[in-house]
Design a protein around this motif. Structure first.
Motif, mmCIF file in Angstrom:
data_model
loop_
_atom_site.group_PDB
_atom_site.id
_atom_site.type_symbol
_atom_site.label_atom_id
_atom_site.label_comp_id
_atom_site.label_asym_id
_atom_site.label_seq_id
_atom_site.Cartn_x
_atom_site.Cartn_y
_atom_site.Cartn_z
ATOM 1 N N ASP A 164 22.192 47.677 26.242
ATOM 2 C CA ASP A 164 22.816 48.788 25.513
ATOM 3 C C ASP A 164 21.909 50.001 25.677
ATOM 4 N N PHE A 165 22.132 50.742 26.778
ATOM 5 C CA PHE A 165 21.247 51.866 27.084
ATOM 6 C C PHE A 165 21.467 53.035 26.143
ATOM 7 N N GLU A 166 22.659 53.173 25.605
ATOM 8 C CA GLU A 166 22.909 54.244 24.643
ATOM 9 C C GLU A 166 22.065 54.038 23.397
ATOM 10 N N ALA A 167 22.104 52.791 22.850
ATOM 11 C CA ALA A 167 21.302 52.513 21.655
ATOM 12 C C ALA A 167 19.813 52.649 21.962
ATOM 13 N N ALA A 168 19.421 52.184 23.158
ATOM 14 C CA ALA A 168 18.017 52.288 23.530
ATOM 15 C C ALA A 168 17.574 53.747 23.572
ATOM 16 N N PHE A 169 18.432 54.645 24.103
ATOM 17 C CA PHE A 169 18.094 56.059 24.186
ATOM 18 C C PHE A 169 17.953 56.659 22.793
ATOM 19 N N GLN A 170 18.842 56.271 21.882
ATOM 20 C CA GLN A 170 18.773 56.801 20.524
ATOM 21 C C GLN A 170 17.497 56.332 19.822
ATOM 22 N N TRP A 171 17.170 55.033 19.972
ATOM 23 C CA TRP A 171 15.960 54.516 19.323
ATOM 24 C C TRP A 171 14.702 55.120 19.942
ATOM 25 N N PRO B 86 0.274 60.514 22.891
ATOM 26 C CA PRO B 86 0.117 60.168 24.316
ATOM 27 C C PRO B 86 0.264 58.667 24.597
ATOM 28 N N ARG B 87 0.125 57.828 23.562
ATOM 29 C CA ARG B 87 0.177 56.384 23.798
ATOM 30 C C ARG B 87 1.502 55.762 23.373
ATOM 31 N N SER B 88 2.417 56.582 22.922
ATOM 32 C CA SER B 88 3.661 56.009 22.390
ATOM 33 C C SER B 88 4.601 55.556 23.486
ATOM 34 N N GLY B 89 4.507 56.155 24.674
ATOM 35 C CA GLY B 89 5.422 55.814 25.759
ATOM 36 C C GLY B 89 6.797 56.438 25.588
ATOM 37 N N ARG B 90 6.902 57.479 24.767
ATOM 38 C CA ARG B 90 8.195 58.071 24.418
ATOM 39 C C ARG B 90 8.954 58.565 25.657
ATOM 40 N N ASP B 91 8.327 59.438 26.451
ATOM 41 C CA ASP B 91 9.044 60.031 27.588
ATOM 42 C C ASP B 91 9.459 58.963 28.603
ATOM 43 N N HIS B 92 8.628 57.982 28.818
ATOM 44 C CA HIS B 92 8.963 56.916 29.763
ATOM 45 C C HIS B 92 10.197 56.145 29.294
ATOM 46 N N ARG B 93 10.211 55.798 28.003
ATOM 47 C CA ARG B 93 11.359 55.061 27.470
ATOM 48 C C ARG B 93 12.642 55.901 27.533
ATOM 49 N N LEU B 94 12.539 57.187 27.164
ATOM 50 C CA LEU B 94 13.718 58.058 27.192
ATOM 51 C C LEU B 94 14.271 58.200 28.611
ATOM 52 N N GLU B 95 13.373 58.402 29.568
ATOM 53 C CA GLU B 95 13.818 58.592 30.952
ATOM 54 C C GLU B 95 14.510 57.332 31.488
ATOM 55 N N HIS B 96 13.913 56.206 31.230
ATOM 56 C CA HIS B 96 14.483 54.954 31.746
ATOM 57 C C HIS B 96 15.850 54.678 31.122
ATOM 58 N N ALA B 97 15.927 54.774 29.785
ATOM 59 C CA ALA B 97 17.193 54.466 29.100
ATOM 60 C C ALA B 97 18.296 55.451 29.499
ATOM 61 N N TRP B 98 17.963 56.763 29.502
ATOM 62 C CA TRP B 98 19.010 57.748 29.810
ATOM 63 C C TRP B 98 19.490 57.654 31.258
ATOM 64 N N SER B 99 18.571 57.409 32.210
ATOM 65 C CA SER B 99 18.957 57.324 33.625
ATOM 66 C C SER B 99 19.920 56.172 33.852
ATOM 67 N N GLU B 100 19.636 55.036 33.233
ATOM 68 C CA GLU B 100 20.538 53.892 33.386
ATOM 69 C C GLU B 100 21.877 54.155 32.700
ATOM 70 N N LEU C 15 22.441 64.005 25.804
ATOM 71 C CA LEU C 15 21.172 64.653 26.143
ATOM 72 C C LEU C 15 21.141 66.082 25.642
ATOM 73 N N ALA C 16 22.314 66.737 25.601
ATOM 74 C CA ALA C 16 22.362 68.147 25.187
ATOM 75 C C ALA C 16 21.896 68.319 23.756
ATOM 76 N N VAL C 17 22.088 67.323 22.916
ATOM 77 C CA VAL C 17 21.701 67.446 21.503
ATOM 78 C C VAL C 17 20.494 66.568 21.164
ATOM 79 N N ALA C 18 19.916 65.866 22.179
ATOM 80 C CA ALA C 18 18.798 64.956 21.925
ATOM 81 C C ALA C 18 17.504 65.714 21.725
#
Length: 627
Positions: A566-573, A581-595, A608-611
């Motif tokens: 569920d990439f939509e839910a993953a992107f929201q979470w 710097p250690r949260s991994g936020r951008d990496h998780r967002l990029e992976h979930a949204w791309s899929e 993404l427009a409102v994220a």
């Protein structure tokens, strides 16, 4: 009364059967006197078996008794029967046995006794039964026996054969006529070894001198045979001949073989020779054999002897070999001895590592071979079965292990194993010891091994002990691993333990790192697979920070995995991750949204427009894919 000649025959055959040294089976025989002097000498040299065979008190059994006898009784009875046996009686026995004896080798003992008497009475007839016994050893055995009894007749018969049995007669020929024996080499090149061995015993100087005239391609092998023959009686001279060999490796192997046999016969003399050798592979190998022999009989005395050796490889090796022996027989004594010499020596036994040059070139160290480490390992494990605390205290004395600093060797691993077994038997005592570990960095792997696979009762006992004890340097790591162990089956129980430890500020280490974040990660990993809805409700209520980041990362990873991600839910979470710097936020967002975009591009782009994402990440996500 048994005839003297028959007594002589039986002594000869019995000596051959028992390896008494008369050379009838191709061994190294001693010179036998001729005629009456020879007979008298043979009577005085009767070996135990031959004595039983020709005892004056043994009544001669009847032929029927021999036919009925079996096993050892048959062998004994023949000794009393054969001295007076006739060729007719021998033929009856041979026919009755159908020229075979039920043994794995033919002719076996009873055949050899029968043949020896037959040779004495009629050697040609004895030789003629070879075809009926149907075994190649009959002919050779008959000649070996005959040439001792009647040298001229046996020699003439043997040399008249189409294929003379040179190997069977060479020992006696070299005693009586070495020049004749040497002529056999032209007709039987494979005779070289037997000839040289026999010659070395009869005339050592002549045999040595002959080596100088050997063809170069035969000299090394001939020298080897000569050295082997001399080694039985004159080790020092045999070793002098080693220097004449043409290669370093041959000299090495010959020296080792001679001295190893010498050690078995006279360890003190052989040891003195070893001490005179210069450092190198040969000395190292022989010194090892010598010390092994000493340690096998008396490891404690060997230890004391080794302690007085000069510092270096000899001392290290000797103590190591004695330690190996003591580890299996008296581990407590071994540990006490190490306390005397110091644990630093046990762990790093060499002041320097020496090198030895190997035959053919190249150098190799002969120093640290791990002997003492293995010995101490065995001793500690043995002690740990009876008293784990004492075993761990011994280990704590080892350099760089007392602080559990660990070098990737076996010591820290052994601490983990012992502590784990101790925790299984007495969790409170093991926990009390673990809390005293001075280096908290090593407490984490120790705790992981202690709690892995533990019973619920033991985990509960550890929980009670940990929450009721004052926090120490190791408490955060023990707490984190205990939480992880509890979380496998009881995430809520693990969460409750986290709260208890938080109440006494027991999850922050000396570097102000919140170990509770690691504990929350373990709880989330287990809980999300058991009840993802309950776990997500818990995650949503957490305050922003390292603990929530750990939990949300586990949840996002779970949502993007499996057969129905569920990439939509993953992107929201992923948007709930902190901006650290250690949260991994951008990496998780990029992976979930791309899929998500690959499956539902319009919906994903609207989201993404409102994220809540950084301008840099938004630009990266919307960039056209590279061709």
């Amino acid at each position: 009364m048994i005839p003297l000649r028959s007594r002589q025959t039986l002594v000869v055959i019995a000596a051959a059967l028992t390896g008494a040294g008369l050379g009838l089976l191709g061994g190294k025989g001693r010179k036998q006197e001729d005629d009456a002097a020879g007979a008298e000498s043979l009577q005085s040299r009767q070996v135990p078996v031959s004595h039983a065979l020709v005892s004056e008190q043994t009544p001669r059994p009847a032929l029927d008794d021999i036919l009925a006898a079996t096993g050892w009784q048959l062998f004994r009875s023949l000794g009393a029967f054969l001295p007076d046996a006739t060729t007719d009686e021998l033929a009856v026995l041979a026919e009755a046995w159908a020229y075979r004896v039920e043994k794995p080798r033919y002719p076996d003992l009873v055949w050899k006794l029968l043949l020896a008497r037959w040779v004495e009475l009629d050697p040609h007839e004895a030789l003629s039964i070879e075809g009926r016994v149907n075994h190649y050893t009959v002919r050779g055995f008959c000649y070996e026996t005959w040439i001792h009894l009647d040298y001229p007749a046996a020699l003439a018969s043997a040399l008249g054969e189409e294929e003379p049995p040179y190997h069977r007669i060479i020992s006696e020929v070299m005693k009586r006529d070495p020049q004749l024996g040497l002529t056999f080499l032209e007709k039987a090149p494979g005779l070289q070894r037997s000839l040289i061995e026999a010659w070395a015993i009869v005339d050592t100087d002549a045999a040595i001198a002959a080596m100088e005239n050997c063809p170069p391609d035969m000299r090394s092998a001939a020298l080897g045979y000569l050295i082997e023959a001399l080694a039985a009686s004159d080790k020092e001279r045999a070793l002098q001949l080693v220097d004449l060999m043409d290669s370093t490796e041959r000299r090495h192997r010959a020296t080792v073989e001679v001295v190893k046999e010498w050690l078995q016969q006279d360890a003190a003399a052989a040891g003195a020779y070893i001490n005179r050798l210069s450092n190198g592979k040969t000395r190292s190998e022989l010194f090892t054999e010598w010390v092994k022999l000493k340690a096998q009989d008396d490891p404690e005395s060997t230890w004391e002897w080794a302690r007085n050796l000069p510092l270096g490889n000899d001392r290290h090796l000797a103590i190591g070999l004695a330690a190996e022996r003591l580890a299996g027989s008296d581990p407590e004594k071994l540990l006490a001895l190490f306390e005397e010499v110091g644990w630093e020596y046990a762990t790093y036994p060499l002041d320097k590592v020496s090198l030895v040059r190997y035959p053919g070139g190249g150098w190799q160290g002969t120093g640290s071979d791990g002997r003492m480490s293995r010995a101490v390992d065995l001793a500690i494990q043995s002690l740990a079965k009876e008293d784990p605390r004492a075993a761990l205290e011994k280990l704590a004395q080892f350099p760089r292990v007392g602080s559990l600093h660990g070098r990737g060797d076996g010591w820290s691993g052994m601490i983990h194993v012992i502590a784990g077994e101790w925790f299984g038997r007495s969790p409170e005592e093991a926990m009390a010891w673990a809390l005293t570990i001075p280096n908290p960095d090593r407490a984490d792997p120790l705790a992981r091994n202690m709690f892995r696979g533990s019973s619920d009762d033991n985990l509960e006992a550890a929980q009670r002990y940990l929450t009721s004890s004052p926090p120490g340097p190791a408490t955060p790591y023990l707490g984190r691993r205990l939480i992880s162990a509890l979380a496998q089956d009881d995430p809520m129980g693990a969460l409750n333990l986290t709260a208890q430890l938080d109440s006494i500020d027991a999850l922050t280490n000396q570097r102000a790192y919140d170990v509770g974040a690691d504990a929350y990660e373990d709880i989330a990993r287990s809980w999300v697979r058991k009840d993802s809805l309950a776990m997500s409700e818990w995650a949503g209520g957490l305050a922003v920070g390292p603990r929530k980041d750990a939990v949300v990362n586990e949840l996002v990873g779970y949502l993007m995995s499996g057969d129905a991600p569920d990439f939509e839910a993953a992107f929201q979470w992923a948007q709930q991750l902190s901006h650290g710097p250690r949260s991994g936020r951008d990496h998780r967002l990029e992976h979930a949204w791309s899929e998500w975009r690959r499956r539902e591009p319009q919906v994903a782009e609207e989201a993404l427009a409102v994220a809540e994402v950084s301008p840099e990440l938004r630009q990266k996500l919307l960039a056209p894919p590279e061709s």
